[in-house]
Scaffold this motif. Structure first.
Motif, PDB file in Angstrom:
ATOM      1  N   ARG A 180      15.045 -39.121  14.292  1.00  0.00           N
ATOM      2  CA  ARG A 180      14.464 -38.324  13.223  1.00  0.00           C
ATOM      3  C   ARG A 180      14.079 -39.228  12.056  1.00  0.00           C
ATOM      4  NH1 ARG A 180      17.911 -36.730   9.400  1.00  0.00           N
ATOM      5  NH2 ARG A 180      17.185 -35.347   7.770  1.00  0.00           N
ATOM      6  N   ILE A 181      14.962 -40.143  11.698  1.00  0.00           N
ATOM      7  CA  ILE A 181      14.676 -41.055  10.590  1.00  0.00           C
ATOM      8  C   ILE A 181      13.487 -41.949  10.946  1.00  0.00           C
ATOM      9  CG2 ILE A 181      15.578 -42.969   9.202  1.00  0.00           C
ATOM     10  CD1 ILE A 181      17.092 -40.600   8.461  1.00  0.00           C
ATOM     11  N   ARG A 183      11.043 -41.306  12.923  1.00  0.00           N
ATOM     12  CA  ARG A 183       9.809 -40.524  12.834  1.00  0.00           C
ATOM     13  C   ARG A 183       9.388 -40.380  11.378  1.00  0.00           C
ATOM     14  NH1 ARG A 183      11.378 -35.645  14.328  1.00  0.00           N
ATOM     15  NH2 ARG A 183      11.869 -36.231  16.463  1.00  0.00           N
ATOM     16  N   ALA A 184      10.376 -40.138  10.526  1.00  0.00           N
ATOM     17  CA  ALA A 184      10.065 -40.005   9.097  1.00  0.00           C
ATOM     18  C   ALA A 184       9.505 -41.317   8.557  1.00  0.00           C
ATOM     19  CB  ALA A 184      11.306 -39.596   8.320  1.00  0.00           C
ATOM     20  N   ARG A 186       7.753 -43.513  10.194  1.00  0.00           N
ATOM     21  CA  ARG A 186       6.355 -43.629  10.625  1.00  0.00           C
ATOM     22  C   ARG A 186       5.476 -42.690   9.824  1.00  0.00           C
ATOM     23  NH1 ARG A 186       5.567 -42.185  16.210  1.00  0.00           N
ATOM     24  NH2 ARG A 186       7.613 -41.193  16.172  1.00  0.00           N
ATOM     25  N   ALA A 187       6.020 -41.518   9.514  1.00  0.00           N
ATOM     26  CA  ALA A 187       5.256 -40.549   8.731  1.00  0.00           C
ATOM     27  C   ALA A 187       4.959 -41.108   7.346  1.00  0.00           C
ATOM     28  CB  ALA A 187       6.030 -39.236   8.624  1.00  0.00           C
ATOM     29  N   ALA A 195       4.260 -36.975   3.467  1.00  0.00           N
ATOM     30  CA  ALA A 195       5.678 -37.115   3.749  1.00  0.00           C
ATOM     31  C   ALA A 195       6.504 -36.447   2.654  1.00  0.00           C
ATOM     32  CB  ALA A 195       6.052 -38.589   3.878  1.00  0.00           C
ATOM     33  N   LEU A 196       6.090 -36.658   1.415  1.00  0.00           N
ATOM     34  CA  LEU A 196       6.764 -35.979   0.309  1.00  0.00           C
ATOM     35  C   LEU A 196       6.695 -34.468   0.477  1.00  0.00           C
ATOM     36  CD1 LEU A 196       5.666 -37.710  -3.019  1.00  0.00           C
ATOM     37  CD2 LEU A 196       7.988 -37.339  -2.231  1.00  0.00           C
ATOM     38  N   GLY A 199       9.157 -32.875   2.599  1.00  0.00           N
ATOM     39  CA  GLY A 199      10.541 -32.998   2.173  1.00  0.00           C
ATOM     40  C   GLY A 199      11.212 -34.311   2.516  1.00  0.00           C
ATOM     41  N   VAL A 200      10.414 -35.321   2.859  1.00  0.00           N
ATOM     42  CA  VAL A 200      11.002 -36.635   3.094  1.00  0.00           C
ATOM     43  C   VAL A 200      11.214 -37.292   1.730  1.00  0.00           C
ATOM     44  CG1 VAL A 200      10.656 -38.911   4.114  1.00  0.00           C
ATOM     45  CG2 VAL A 200       9.850 -36.874   5.305  1.00  0.00           C
ATOM     46  N   SER A 201      12.428 -37.756   1.482  1.00  0.00           N
ATOM     47  CA  SER A 201      12.685 -38.416   0.215  1.00  0.00           C
ATOM     48  C   SER A 201      12.305 -39.880   0.327  1.00  0.00           C
ATOM     49  CB  SER A 201      14.156 -38.291  -0.160  1.00  0.00           C
ATOM     50  OG  SER A 201      14.499 -39.301  -1.073  1.00  0.00           O
ATOM     51  N   THR A 204      15.164 -42.431  -0.283  1.00  0.00           N
ATOM     52  CA  THR A 204      16.067 -42.646   0.848  1.00  0.00           C
ATOM     53  C   THR A 204      15.415 -43.536   1.889  1.00  0.00           C
ATOM     54  OG1 THR A 204      16.728 -40.370   0.469  1.00  0.00           O
ATOM     55  CG2 THR A 204      17.555 -41.429   2.470  1.00  0.00           C
ATOM     56  N   ILE A 205      14.138 -43.223   2.170  1.00  0.00           N
ATOM     57  CA  ILE A 205      13.428 -43.989   3.185  1.00  0.00           C
ATOM     58  C   ILE A 205      13.351 -45.461   2.787  1.00  0.00           C
ATOM     59  CG2 ILE A 205      11.127 -44.337   4.193  1.00  0.00           C
ATOM     60  CD1 ILE A 205      12.618 -42.001   5.423  1.00  0.00           C
TER      61      ILE A 205
END
Lengths: 311, 278
Positions: A180-181, A183-184, A186-187, A195-196, A199-201, A204-205
């Protein structure tokens, strides 16, 4: 095999091995560049820093030995160093990146130059600037088996480094494709805003990606350190990674690997076969000339991300 | 739900209330000059207006994607289910159920269609099965996406990308979707198709929609309530039906002129501006 061909093979192999080192550093660059668009000049220093930290955890005469009178076993030292690199990543996000998020790429780039010198200075202060031999039990010397059977001289350490790099790349690929991380990540690489919006922070990334880059740096640091001792010139291989990136493409993990190998082999072969005609030292500039030529013909690099355009 | 007009009061128990917000970009550019609106739970509300009216900014103020563009809400308040959300981070808001679908679709081009959808579920912690069942749900609404699940999103058509971005938002299990300009660059038939799906999602899944649209005609047919924005202010609001029967709206936003042209002098400010721009 004739002596001539054998010698050529040895040159190529030693080039490949040097290439693996470049590739490892370039890999760290690519990871951070993809996720945040930041060209991290400090990647080489991260490798140095990681190697220094590891040395002080495990080597007699290191910090831990001085302070507490014992040293950690190698595996524990590696785990602790990974911890240190995660803390470094977190600090970098907290103290630097977070405040520069919305700035131009060039400003972020300059901040990483600053970061490189700060890390180097801190490393110097904490760990001292003398060359330290790093021994984590990687087999040294030539491979007897290859020498006896084929008359080929190959360093065991280099084979070990190549295998480690291969495993590292496979682990990273699985991480990016299947989790999951990943994929995030790559997103985020594709579209920050989108991505924002899901809801991807980004913060954190960024910590994650700098940590991963730190771990890659640790592997690179271990290999270089085992080969030629931990010394401050290690941070300069960041400069060698730049032509690798131009060759392979700034956004491509396979590009970093292939680019690294091409540069490694290219400069060794050039040094050995062309060097005598031009007075040697080709190794120092060959990579940059190759990169320059590449920029003329394929500016996005061998594997640079294709810009998708629908017609 | 016959009367959805914003009522007075502090909006303590309302679903989504934006009151009197001002938005400034880069510390200097004032984009919204006191926008107030209300979205009831289960409603479909349209934000209408021309380019630069402030529709997108209003949506981004709610989802707080503004901050990434150096924008800031400097006055007013935004409350969601009674709580002030003006200072929340976008990922916090997604977890609370507010998801924006950005203008221009913004798919992750190099990810497959399915990976795009799964990224939409990034903030969820209710396990693999729940996410898988929602994936099937999204595919049941957008059958075309299922056919193309393994293709890179960048290579799908504009309509498919729009569907993908709505589907991706759905994967977060939102209670409200802020849908920005879903009709942009799409053929009329596709626009209709997408609005049909919005309607079904609203009716069957109970998703609330706040949509920004320039295509006033379509928007007013599917929305229940509408706000018209001009240069950062709400200049008119009302039931979709009332709005679409309003002479001014007809003339300036629907392109239908009922009566003979009056003198420019008699026209209200927002109409005069419109003429100038036209």
């Amino acid at each position: 095999m004739s002596g001539e061909a054998l010698f050529f093979l040895e040159v190529v192999i030693s080039g490949l091995m040097a290439g693996v080192m470049y590739a490892l550093v370039a890999l760290g660059f690519v990871l951070i560049f993809k996720a945040s668009g930041v060209l991290n000049f400090a990647q080489g220093v991260l490798a140095l820093f990681a190697a220094l930290a590891l040395y002080d955890f495990i080597a007699p005469g290191g910090w831990v030995d001085d302070l507490f009178g014992f040293t950690f076993p190698i595996w524990a030292g590696i785990i602790l160093t990974v911890g240190v690199m995660i803390i470094v990543a977190w600090l970098i996000e907290r103290l630097v990146l977070q405040h520069l998020v919305q700035q131009e790429p060039i400003i972020l780039f300059m901040s990483t130059i600053g970061l490189a010198y700060i890390l180097e200075g801190v490393g110097d202060m904490l760990f001292g600037s003398d060359v330290k031999p790093l021994d984590i039990g990687i087999p040294q010397g030539a491979s007897d088996w290859l020498l006896d059977n084929y008359g080929l001289y190959v360093e065991k350490l280099e084979v070990f480094a190549a295998l480690t790099a291969a495993i590292l790349v496979i682990v990273l690929a699985v991480f990016f494709q299947k989790t999951r991380i990943g994929r995030a990540l790559r997103a985020v690489a594709d579209d920050h805003q989108a991505a924002l919006s899901v809801g991807v922070s980004l913060r954190t990334i960024w910590v994650i990606v700098w940590s991963v880059a730190g771990m890659v740096a640790l592997v690179a640091g271990i290999m270089w350190g085992s080969k030629s001792g931990i010394q401050f010139s290690l941070s300069l291989i960041a400069l060698k990674a730049l032509p690798v990136l131009i060759l392979g493409g700034f956004t491509s993990v396979p590009g970093a690997i292939i680019g690294g190998l091409i540069i490694g082999v290219g400069e060794k072969v050039a040094e050995v076969y062309l060097g005598p005609y031009v007075g040697g030292a080709i190794e120092n500039w060959f990579a940059y000339v190759l990169a320059l030529v590449f920029l003329f013909f394929r500016p996005q690099g061998l594997f640079g991300e294709r810009i998708i355009e629908r017609v | 739900m016959s009367d959805q007009a914003p009522s007075s009061g502090n909006g303590e128990d309302k679903f989504l209330v934006v009151s009197n917000i001002e938005v400034i970009y880069d510390h200097v550019i004032l984009v919204l000059k006191g926008v107030s609106l209300e979205v009831p739970e289960g409603g479909v509300v349209a934000l209408l207006g021309a380019n630069g009216a402030g529709k997108t900014t209003t949506l981004k103020a709610i989802s707080n994607l503004l901050r990434a563009e150096r924008g800031e809400v400097t006055k007013g308040s935004i409350r969601f289910k009674g709580e002030s959300i003006a200072k929340r981070s976008p990922n916090d808001l997604v977890q609370r159920g507010i998801v924006q679908v950005m203008e221009g679709r913004h798919c992750f081009e190099h990810l497959t269609v399915e990976d795009n959808l799964l990224t939409g579920a990034y903030t969820r912690k209710d396990g693999r099965e729940a996410i898988q069942s929602d994936l099937d749900l999204v595919y049941s609404y957008f059958t075309r996406l299922k056919e193309r699940r393994k293709s890179q999103a960048g290579y799908t058509s504009g309509g498919e990308q729009q569907m993908l971005s709505v589907g991706r938002a759905l994967m977060a299990r939102p209670s409200v979707i802020l849908l920005d300009e879903p009709s942009m660059g799409l053929a009329p038939q596709l626009v209709e198709e997408i609005f049909e799906i919005v309607k079904r999602l609203n009716e069957n899944e109970g998703v609330t929609f706040l949509l920004a649209e320039q295509n006033t005609n379509v928007a007013l047919r599917y929305a229940k309530y509408g706000y018209i924005l001009e240069t950062g202010r709400v200049v008119m609001d009302g039931d979709a039906k009332t709005l679409s029967e309003n002479e001014d709206v007809k003339e300036f936003y629907l392109g239908i002129s009922g009566e003979r042209r009056k003198s420019f002098r008699e026209i209200k400010h927002y109409r005069r501006r419109k003429r100038w721009l036209a």
